[in-house]
Write a protein that holds these residues in place. Sequence first.
Motif, PDB file in Angstrom:
ATOM      1  N   ALA A 141       0.828  -1.213   0.000  1.00  0.00           N
ATOM      2  CA  ALA A 141       0.000   0.000   0.000  1.00  0.00           C
ATOM      3  C   ALA A 141       0.862   1.263   0.000  1.00  0.00           C
ATOM      4  CB  ALA A 141      -0.935  -0.010   1.205  1.00  0.00           C
ATOM      5  N   ILE A 142       1.902   1.280   0.808  1.00  0.00           N
ATOM      6  CA  ILE A 142       2.767   2.472   0.879  1.00  0.00           C
ATOM      7  C   ILE A 142       3.530   2.651  -0.425  1.00  0.00           C
ATOM      8  CG2 ILE A 142       4.781   3.498   2.012  1.00  0.00           C
ATOM      9  CD1 ILE A 142       3.729   2.253   4.638  1.00  0.00           C
ATOM     10  N   VAL A 143       4.036   1.570  -0.987  1.00  0.00           N
ATOM     11  CA  VAL A 143       4.787   1.658  -2.247  1.00  0.00           C
ATOM     12  C   VAL A 143       3.872   2.157  -3.371  1.00  0.00           C
ATOM     13  CG1 VAL A 143       5.975   0.286  -4.012  1.00  0.00           C
ATOM     14  CG2 VAL A 143       6.559   0.006  -1.595  1.00  0.00           C
ATOM     15  N   ARG A 144       2.618   1.724  -3.376  1.00  0.00           N
ATOM     16  CA  ARG A 144       1.664   2.178  -4.404  1.00  0.00           C
ATOM     17  C   ARG A 144       1.291   3.646  -4.215  1.00  0.00           C
ATOM     18  NH1 ARG A 144      -3.014  -1.642  -6.004  1.00  0.00           N
ATOM     19  NH2 ARG A 144      -3.022  -0.063  -7.611  1.00  0.00           N
ATOM     20  N   LEU A 145       1.235   4.111  -2.973  1.00  0.00           N
ATOM     21  CA  LEU A 145       0.884   5.501  -2.690  1.00  0.00           C
ATOM     22  C   LEU A 145       2.061   6.447  -2.919  1.00  0.00           C
ATOM     23  CD1 LEU A 145      -1.181   7.567  -1.517  1.00  0.00           C
ATOM     24  CD2 LEU A 145      -0.257   7.001   0.741  1.00  0.00           C
ATOM     25  N   ALA A 146       3.264   5.956  -2.776  1.00  0.00           N
ATOM     26  CA  ALA A 146       4.467   6.790  -2.803  1.00  0.00           C
ATOM     27  C   ALA A 146       4.576   7.714  -4.014  1.00  0.00           C
ATOM     28  CB  ALA A 146       5.717   5.925  -2.679  1.00  0.00           C
ATOM     29  N   PRO A 147       4.275   7.285  -5.230  1.00  0.00           N
ATOM     30  CA  PRO A 147       4.424   8.199  -6.371  1.00  0.00           C
ATOM     31  C   PRO A 147       3.500   9.423  -6.311  1.00  0.00           C
ATOM     32  CG  PRO A 147       4.276   5.933  -7.133  1.00  0.00           C
ATOM     33  CD  PRO A 147       3.959   5.920  -5.673  1.00  0.00           C
ATOM     34  N   ARG A 148       2.422   9.331  -5.550  1.00  0.00           N
ATOM     35  CA  ARG A 148       1.482  10.457  -5.449  1.00  0.00           C
ATOM     36  C   ARG A 148       1.783  11.378  -4.271  1.00  0.00           C
ATOM     37  NH1 ARG A 148      -3.436   6.563  -5.987  1.00  0.00           N
ATOM     38  NH2 ARG A 148      -3.361   6.946  -3.776  1.00  0.00           N
ATOM     39  N   LEU A 149       2.743  11.007  -3.433  1.00  0.00           N
ATOM     40  CA  LEU A 149       3.074  11.840  -2.271  1.00  0.00           C
ATOM     41  C   LEU A 149       3.734  13.137  -2.701  1.00  0.00           C
ATOM     42  CD1 LEU A 149       4.547   9.264   0.269  1.00  0.00           C
ATOM     43  CD2 LEU A 149       2.389  10.492   0.454  1.00  0.00           C
ATOM     44  N   ARG A 150       3.270  14.227  -2.145  1.00  0.00           N
ATOM     45  CA  ARG A 150       3.888  15.532  -2.377  1.00  0.00           C
ATOM     46  C   ARG A 150       4.215  16.223  -1.055  1.00  0.00           C
ATOM     47  NH1 ARG A 150       4.306  13.191  -6.219  1.00  0.00           N
ATOM     48  NH2 ARG A 150       3.487  13.532  -8.278  1.00  0.00           N
ATOM     49  N   SER A 151       3.622  15.756   0.005  1.00  0.00           N
ATOM     50  CA  SER A 151       3.827  16.343   1.326  1.00  0.00           C
ATOM     51  C   SER A 151       5.013  15.674   2.006  1.00  0.00           C
ATOM     52  CB  SER A 151       2.573  16.150   2.181  1.00  0.00           C
ATOM     53  OG  SER A 151       2.847  16.372   3.543  1.00  0.00           O
ATOM     54  N   SER A 152       5.973  16.471   2.458  1.00  0.00           N
ATOM     55  CA  SER A 152       7.145  15.899   3.134  1.00  0.00           C
ATOM     56  C   SER A 152       6.747  15.265   4.467  1.00  0.00           C
ATOM     57  CB  SER A 152       8.223  16.953   3.333  1.00  0.00           C
ATOM     58  OG  SER A 152       7.728  18.043   4.077  1.00  0.00           O
ATOM     59  N   GLY A 153       5.743  15.815   5.141  1.00  0.00           N
ATOM     60  CA  GLY A 153       5.288  15.218   6.401  1.00  0.00           C
ATOM     61  C   GLY A 153       4.713  13.836   6.205  1.00  0.00           C
ATOM     62  N   TRP A 154       3.853  13.701   5.203  1.00  0.00           N
ATOM     63  CA  TRP A 154       3.288  12.385   4.902  1.00  0.00           C
ATOM     64  C   TRP A 154       4.378  11.419   4.432  1.00  0.00           C
ATOM     65  CZ3 TRP A 154      -1.416  10.116   5.576  1.00  0.00           C
ATOM     66  CH2 TRP A 154      -2.436  10.941   6.047  1.00  0.00           C
ATOM     67  N   ALA A 155       5.301  11.909   3.619  1.00  0.00           N
ATOM     68  CA  ALA A 155       6.393  11.053   3.143  1.00  0.00           C
ATOM     69  C   ALA A 155       7.244  10.569   4.318  1.00  0.00           C
ATOM     70  CB  ALA A 155       7.248  11.802   2.132  1.00  0.00           C
ATOM     71  N   PHE A 156       7.528  11.472   5.248  1.00  0.00           N
ATOM     72  CA  PHE A 156       8.318  11.107   6.427  1.00  0.00           C
ATOM     73  C   PHE A 156       7.591  10.054   7.260  1.00  0.00           C
ATOM     74  CE2 PHE A 156       9.555  11.998  10.907  1.00  0.00           C
ATOM     75  CZ  PHE A 156      10.881  11.628  10.819  1.00  0.00           C
ATOM     76  N   ASP A 160      -0.254  17.401  -1.388  1.00  0.00           N
ATOM     77  CA  ASP A 160       0.008  18.838  -1.452  1.00  0.00           C
ATOM     78  C   ASP A 160       1.437  19.096  -0.986  1.00  0.00           C
ATOM     79  OD1 ASP A 160       0.199  21.591  -1.174  1.00  0.00           O
ATOM     80  OD2 ASP A 160      -1.739  21.807  -0.186  1.00  0.00           O
ATOM     81  N   PRO A 161       2.315  19.580  -1.877  1.00  0.00           N
ATOM     82  CA  PRO A 161       3.714  19.776  -1.492  1.00  0.00           C
ATOM     83  C   PRO A 161       3.907  20.782  -0.365  1.00  0.00           C
ATOM     84  CG  PRO A 161       3.289  20.746  -3.641  1.00  0.00           C
ATOM     85  CD  PRO A 161       2.047  19.993  -3.243  1.00  0.00           C
ATOM     86  N   ARG A 162       2.949  21.656  -0.169  1.00  0.00           N
ATOM     87  CA  ARG A 162       3.056  22.636   0.916  1.00  0.00           C
ATOM     88  C   ARG A 162       2.531  22.065   2.221  1.00  0.00           C
ATOM     89  NH1 ARG A 162      -0.653  26.660  -1.418  1.00  0.00           N
ATOM     90  NH2 ARG A 162      -1.350  24.769  -2.417  1.00  0.00           N
ATOM     91  N   GLY A 163       1.892  20.888   2.145  1.00  0.00           N
ATOM     92  CA  GLY A 163       1.342  20.275   3.352  1.00  0.00           C
ATOM     93  C   GLY A 163       0.203  21.083   3.932  1.00  0.00           C
ATOM     94  N   THR A 164      -0.476  21.858   3.083  1.00  0.00           N
ATOM     95  CA  THR A 164      -1.551  22.701   3.582  1.00  0.00           C
ATOM     96  C   THR A 164      -2.825  21.905   3.743  1.00  0.00           C
ATOM     97  OG1 THR A 164      -2.080  23.378   1.331  1.00  0.00           O
ATOM     98  CG2 THR A 164      -0.605  24.799   2.574  1.00  0.00           C
ATOM     99  N   ARG A 165      -3.719  22.501   4.456  1.00  0.00           N
ATOM    100  CA  ARG A 165      -4.992  21.844   4.696  1.00  0.00           C
ATOM    101  C   ARG A 165      -5.822  21.892   3.432  1.00  0.00           C
ATOM    102  NH1 ARG A 165      -5.501  24.737  10.370  1.00  0.00           N
ATOM    103  NH2 ARG A 165      -4.244  23.267  11.501  1.00  0.00           N
ATOM    104  N   GLY A 166      -6.539  20.811   3.208  1.00  0.00           N
ATOM    105  CA  GLY A 166      -7.421  20.741   2.046  1.00  0.00           C
ATOM    106  C   GLY A 166      -8.582  21.705   2.213  1.00  0.00           C
ATOM    107  N   ALA A 167      -8.897  22.396   1.167  1.00  0.00           N
ATOM    108  CA  ALA A 167     -10.039  23.306   1.184  1.00  0.00           C
ATOM    109  C   ALA A 167     -11.155  22.687   0.359  1.00  0.00           C
ATOM    110  CB  ALA A 167      -9.640  24.656   0.598  1.00  0.00           C
TER     111      ALA A 167
END
Length: 158
Positions: free
Chosen positions: A58-73, A144-151
């Motif tokens: 699941a993590i490997v499949r999600l990884a290409p869509r990650l843009r947030s450094s917090g989520w990636a960490f 979201d690369p800025r890690g901002t809250r979704g609006a």
Amino acid sequence: MDVLSKVVAVATLEGNPPMKLLGGALYLVVYRNSGAAFSMATGLTWLLSLIALGVVVAIVRLAPRLRSSGWAFGLGLVLGGALGNLVDRLLRAPGPLQGHVVDFLSLLAPDGRVGPVFNLAAPASVCGDAVLILGAATGRDFDDPRGTRGAPTRRPGT
């Protein structure tokens, strides 16, 4: 780091008395755990192996869509923890999908009667889970690369 630390622990600690560190706050001693945390689900090593494999996929499949450094960490820590223990479950005795995880860090007592006995995968997973929960609870988007809250999405003129 987890796999390497287990190799070193088994090579240097197994068969020896526990090594007392930090005035007895931490002991180095090898235990083999066929279950999950706190030896829960003992005897279900095959199921724990499949769950860990599912987490990794699941993590490997999600990884290409990650843009947030917090989520990636956070996901990186969870992935490292899952892989570290999955390697044990796949490659250690008594055999594939049944291997016992090597735990070697014991808090407050050498035998785990006061605190847990664990390895480096455990705190990695716990810290990763905490980061992910914090990100989700504060509405941070994983893409979201800025890690901002979704609006909420609005149509023009509404």
